[in-house]
Motif scaffolding. Structure first.
Motif, mmCIF file in Angstrom:
data_model
loop_
_atom_site.group_PDB
_atom_site.id
_atom_site.type_symbol
_atom_site.label_atom_id
_atom_site.label_comp_id
_atom_site.label_asym_id
_atom_site.label_seq_id
_atom_site.Cartn_x
_atom_site.Cartn_y
_atom_site.Cartn_z
ATOM 1 N N ILE A 197 24.151 -0.786 34.006
ATOM 2 C CA ILE A 197 23.691 -1.873 33.151
ATOM 3 C C ILE A 197 24.283 -1.633 31.780
ATOM 4 O O ILE A 197 23.972 -0.637 31.126
ATOM 5 C CB ILE A 197 22.153 -1.920 33.041
ATOM 6 C CG1 ILE A 197 21.515 -2.124 34.415
ATOM 7 C CG2 ILE A 197 21.733 -3.056 32.104
ATOM 8 C CD1 ILE A 197 19.989 -2.078 34.389
ATOM 9 N N SER A 198 25.149 -2.522 31.337
ATOM 10 C CA SER A 198 25.780 -2.377 30.021
ATOM 11 C C SER A 198 25.301 -3.505 29.108
ATOM 12 O O SER A 198 24.307 -3.371 28.408
ATOM 13 C CB SER A 198 27.302 -2.368 30.148
ATOM 14 O OG SER A 198 27.898 -2.165 28.891
ATOM 15 N N SER A 199 25.974 -4.640 29.139
ATOM 16 C CA SER A 199 25.499 -5.762 28.325
ATOM 17 C C SER A 199 24.263 -6.410 28.924
ATOM 18 O O SER A 199 23.491 -7.071 28.224
ATOM 19 C CB SER A 199 26.609 -6.816 28.185
ATOM 20 O OG SER A 199 26.840 -7.462 29.427
ATOM 21 N N GLY A 200 24.075 -6.261 30.235
ATOM 22 C CA GLY A 200 22.951 -6.889 30.915
ATOM 23 C C GLY A 200 23.197 -8.325 31.322
ATOM 24 O O GLY A 200 22.377 -8.937 32.008
ATOM 25 N N GLU A 201 24.354 -8.888 30.932
ATOM 26 C CA GLU A 201 24.618 -10.301 31.174
ATOM 27 C C GLU A 201 24.719 -10.631 32.661
ATOM 28 O O GLU A 201 24.235 -11.663 33.119
ATOM 29 C CB GLU A 201 25.901 -10.730 30.454
ATOM 30 C CG GLU A 201 25.830 -10.665 28.935
ATOM 31 C CD GLU A 201 24.900 -11.720 28.344
ATOM 32 O OE1 GLU A 201 24.523 -12.659 29.070
ATOM 33 O OE2 GLU A 201 24.561 -11.607 27.153
ATOM 34 N N THR A 202 25.356 -9.751 33.429
ATOM 35 C CA THR A 202 25.502 -10.023 34.867
ATOM 36 C C THR A 202 24.141 -10.074 35.545
ATOM 37 O O THR A 202 23.837 -11.005 36.309
ATOM 38 C CB THR A 202 26.381 -8.948 35.524
ATOM 39 O OG1 THR A 202 27.693 -8.998 34.967
ATOM 40 C CG2 THR A 202 26.471 -9.166 37.027
ATOM 41 N N LEU A 203 23.304 -9.067 35.295
ATOM 42 C CA LEU A 203 21.982 -9.047 35.903
ATOM 43 C C LEU A 203 21.116 -10.201 35.394
ATOM 44 O O LEU A 203 20.331 -10.779 36.155
ATOM 45 C CB LEU A 203 21.299 -7.709 35.636
ATOM 46 C CG LEU A 203 21.922 -6.485 36.320
ATOM 47 C CD1 LEU A 203 21.155 -5.224 35.954
ATOM 48 C CD2 LEU A 203 21.960 -6.661 37.827
ATOM 49 N N ALA A 204 21.262 -10.538 34.122
ATOM 50 C CA ALA A 204 20.462 -11.626 33.562
ATOM 51 C C ALA A 204 20.817 -12.953 34.218
ATOM 52 O O ALA A 204 19.925 -13.738 34.578
ATOM 53 C CB ALA A 204 20.666 -11.709 32.051
ATOM 54 N N ASP A 205 22.106 -13.221 34.392
ATOM 55 C CA ASP A 205 22.511 -14.473 35.022
ATOM 56 C C ASP A 205 22.059 -14.506 36.478
ATOM 57 O O ASP A 205 21.588 -15.543 36.978
ATOM 58 C CB ASP A 205 24.030 -14.649 34.925
ATOM 59 C CG ASP A 205 24.455 -16.098 35.082
ATOM 60 O OD1 ASP A 205 23.663 -16.994 34.740
ATOM 61 O OD2 ASP A 205 25.569 -16.343 35.572
ATOM 62 N N ALA A 206 22.169 -13.359 37.169
ATOM 63 C CA ALA A 206 21.682 -13.290 38.543
ATOM 64 C C ALA A 206 20.170 -13.513 38.607
ATOM 65 O O ALA A 206 19.670 -14.204 39.507
ATOM 66 C CB ALA A 206 22.047 -11.944 39.157
ATOM 67 N N ALA A 207 19.441 -12.944 37.655
ATOM 68 C CA ALA A 207 17.984 -13.114 37.631
ATOM 69 C C ALA A 207 17.606 -14.583 37.449
ATOM 70 O O ALA A 207 16.665 -15.088 38.087
ATOM 71 C CB ALA A 207 17.389 -12.257 36.519
ATOM 72 N N ARG A 208 18.316 -15.283 36.579
ATOM 73 C CA ARG A 208 18.034 -16.708 36.379
ATOM 74 C C ARG A 208 18.246 -17.493 37.669
ATOM 75 O O ARG A 208 17.474 -18.403 37.999
ATOM 76 C CB ARG A 208 18.928 -17.265 35.271
ATOM 77 C CG ARG A 208 18.682 -16.658 33.885
ATOM 78 C CD ARG A 208 19.519 -17.367 32.826
ATOM 79 N NE ARG A 208 19.490 -16.647 31.559
ATOM 80 C CZ ARG A 208 20.466 -15.847 31.129
ATOM 81 N NH1 ARG A 208 21.554 -15.676 31.862
ATOM 82 N NH2 ARG A 208 20.360 -15.214 29.977
#
Length: 300
Positions: free
Chosen positions: A220-231
């Motif tokens: 987990i670096s910027s968190g953007e990938t996981l955040a978009d997946a979570a949405r």
């Protein structure tokens, strides 16, 4: 007997490994002069002993000179061998030249470490285009995997988990964790537009209605990938996912981004962070014993 020495910020992990292996912890004074240069002073006798420096490399640039100096200092004081335990190994992502003139920093970094250390132990390095660390490291190098530990956490803490990889590169983590946790898994696809601009395309999840989503990745670096997946997961009527990762680097704002979406974030202690809930000391201890053999137990 093996002697462990923690570089600054790694004291807790070094203590856990020492306790697991019944090893001693040595003392190294490390600080900076007012001009920013590193000062090191060895306070333990290391002559004839094997030494392991404990230093996770989540933020390598401020650490690397002191680490290289420490390895040289140990050799100058008669250490039999000097090994590096770096649960997070930096400079692995630049594994090819994507544009003309780029530095192949993964190979450059590997050469620097190989020149001063006698062995390396790390956890889940980014081996995307390299098949093994031996392609770039000229010293004995062990790449451990934390997947069984993540699977065990998911099995014990999440009822009816659905393991989800946020992109194609995460499939190796998702499949291994799902198999060990005896849970189904699926993998999304991702298009990267920039360092912090990603687009995740979710698969249809309704076949697993009633299961709790667990997003898994190595970093987990910027968190953007996981955040978009979570949405995307929440948009399909599922609760916010648990985000499970080996290395929590957390660039500024990353943990707040995921928390704002209602995600519970859990990481190993490869990189110190408040989300650490999965200890790696037993895994690292076992690897050190295997790499050093009798030298790990020999007394002086």
């Amino acid at each position: 007997m093996l002697l462990l020495i923690a570089m600054p910020g790694n004291e807790r992990l070094a203590a856990a490994i020492a306790q697991s292996g019944h090893w001693e912890i040595g003392a190294l004074e490390a600080r900076h002069f007012p001009d920013g240069e590193s000062y090191l002073r060895l306070e333990s006798v290391v002559s004839g002993r094997s030494v392991a420096l404990i230093c996770t490399l989540a933020h390598p640039d401020p650490q690397i000179l002191a680490l290289l100096f420490a390895a040289r200092l140990l050799k100058e004081n008669g250490a039999r061998s000097v090994h590096l335990v770096a649960p997070y190994l930096a400079y692995m992502r630049q594994d090819r030249r994507f544009h003309d003139g780029e530095a192949l920093t993964s190979r450059h970094f590997a050469e620097m470490l190989s020149n001063v250390f006698d062995g390396l132990v790390t956890v889940d390095p980014h081996l995307h285009r390299y098949h093994s660390l031996s392609e770039i490291y000229s010293i004995p190098s062990v790449a451990l995997t934390a997947s069984p530990f993540l699977a065990d956490w998911a099995r014990r803490n999440v009822e009816q988990p659905l393991i989800i990889g946020p992109d194609g590169e995460s499939e190796q983590w998702a499949s291994a964790i799902a198999n060990a946790a005896e849970a189904p898994y699926t993998v999304f696809t991702k298009t990267r537009m920039g360092d912090r601009d990603v687009r995740v395309a979710a698969t249809e999840l309704q076949a697993w209605s009633g299961r709790l989503p667990v997003l898994v990745d190595d970093v987990i670096s910027s968190g953007e990938t996981l955040a978009d997946a979570a949405r995307q997961i929440v948009a399909q009527g599922f609760p916010p996912p648990v985000c499970l990762a080996v290395h929590g680097l957390f660039s500024p704002g990353a943990d707040a981004l995921l928390a704002g979406l209602g995600c519970k974030v859990v990481t190993t202690d490869a990189v110190p962070h408040r989300t650490n809930a999965i200890p790696l000391a037993p895994l690292l201890c076992e690897a050190l014993r295997a790499q050093l053999g009798p030298a790990a137990e020999r007394t002086t």
